[in-house]
Each structure stands twice: as structure tokens, then as C-alpha cells.
Design an enzyme around this catalytic site. Structure first.
Site, short mmCIF file in Angstrom:
data_model
loop_
_atom_site.label_atom_id
_atom_site.label_comp_id
_atom_site.label_asym_id
_atom_site.label_seq_id
_atom_site.Cartn_x
_atom_site.Cartn_y
_atom_site.Cartn_z
N ASP A 8 56.41 5.88 91.39
CA ASP A 8 55.45 6.06 90.30
C ASP A 8 54.07 5.87 90.92
OD1 ASP A 8 54.35 6.37 87.73
OD2 ASP A 8 54.39 4.20 87.40
N GLU A 68 56.97 11.28 90.26
CA GLU A 68 56.48 11.86 89.02
C GLU A 68 55.40 12.89 89.31
OE1 GLU A 68 54.88 10.47 84.63
OE2 GLU A 68 55.13 8.96 86.18
N ASP A 140 55.33 -0.78 86.39
CA ASP A 140 55.30 0.34 87.33
C ASP A 140 56.62 0.46 88.10
OD1 ASP A 140 52.44 1.37 87.11
OD2 ASP A 140 52.12 -0.76 87.45
#
EC number: 3.1.21.10
Length: 174
Positions: A8, A68, A140
Site C-alpha cells: 500500500d 494498489e 496501512d
């Protein structure tokens, strides 16, 4: 057995999550955050992210990395910084010859929660349930684990079960 690293990306905090997949079952390995120094230039922050991902690649030897995709921010400067962080994370993984896969936030939520517009706490809850953790990881890190779980589901054909309405298989990047 396949080891998957979920990332992430962020210029201040980059979450990571490692899972292993064997016989279509997933298990938690490790998760955490790479935190960059607030008082350093962007180039130094990017180097910290690169070094952190390389350290994970060296220690755990994941063969597949899921990250992502960028979403549009209201602030173009934030989107650029996120793009830089994402880029160095991808270069670090590619330099270790890992296969890289990209997923949108909607695809990740759909895969992990079953609803593409799920809230962050719903995603975190499902990460805890799916990996049988005692408690939720840092925000996160939980997102990074969700990305890794999404990739595990996608590589095992979940996208075919969900159908075209939910998600679609992502192209592999080398």
C-alpha cells in the site's frame, strides 16, 4: 507454495503485508509499515521506501507482488508523490525479479469484503478474519494485507466466480 507481498504505497507511510499461499489456503507471514522521515526531501523518502522494499524482498523472497493502483486525488501534488512512491516500490520488486500485479481499490474491497465500496474498518475486519489474526494490524499494513489477499483470490480464479460485474483479472507487469 507462493509468497505474496502486498504493498500500500505512500510517500510518508508505505504499508506492507506478506502472506503465503499453499493449496489455495492463505496464512499470515508478516506486516508493517515503512515510515519515511518527515524532515527529508522527497528523493530521500523514495530511497527509504526502495531500501525498505528491497529488505523485505531479500528477507522473505516473495515471487509475486501486488500493489494498489493510483486513484485520482483532488490535489495533483499528492497524486504525483504517491506515483513516485509506487514507482520505487515497483522498481524494488522488479529488481528482485518478482512478478508485479496491480489492483484498484474497488477490486481489492470487492475481493476481500465482497463489496467494492466497503469502508476501511470493514476491510480491516475481514483481513483479521481471513488470516485468523488476534488483532487488527496498523491501518496501512491491513490495507497491504488486503491487497495480498486480493491477489491470492484473483490468481485462484475468484474473478470468474464473481463475474464481470465485480472484478477483472489484472495484467501482469514484469
Amino acid at each position: 507454495m507462493t509468497i505474496i507481498l502486498g504493498i500500500d504505497p505512500g510517500s510518508r507511510v508505505t504499508g506492507y503485508g506478506l502472506i503465503k499461499e499453499s493449496d489455495r489456503k492463505i496464512a499470515y507471514i508478516d506486516s508493517g509499515c515503512i515510515r519515511t522521515s518527515n524532515d527529508t526531501e522527497l528523493s530521500h523518502k523514495l530511497l527509504q521506501i526502495y531500501d525498505g522494499i528491497c529488505e523485505l524482498m531479500d528477507h522473505y523472497s516473495p515471487t509475486e507482488v501486488a500493489i494498489e493502483q493510483i486513484f485520482m486525488h483532488n490535489n495533483p501534488n499528492s497524486a504525483l508523490k504517491l506515483g513516485h512512491a509506487r514507482g520505487v516500490a515497483m522498481v524494488a520488486a522488479a529488481s528482485h525479479r518478482a512478478k508485479i500485479f496491480e489492483y484498484s481499490a474497488r477490486e481489492i474491497k470487492q475481493s476481500v469484503v465482497g463489496y467494492g465500496a466497503a469502508e476501511k474498518d470493514q476491510v480491516s475486519h475481514m483481513v483479521v478474519e481471513l488470516l485468523q489474526l488476534n488483532r487488527a494490524p496498523q491501518k496501512d499494513a491491513a490495507d497491504a494485507l488486503a491487497i495480498a489477499i486480493c491477489h491470492s483470490h484473483m490468481r485462484n480464479g475468484l474473478s470468474k466466480l464473481i463475474g464481470s460485474r465485480g472484478t477483472k483479472r489484472r495484467r501482469m507487469r514484469l
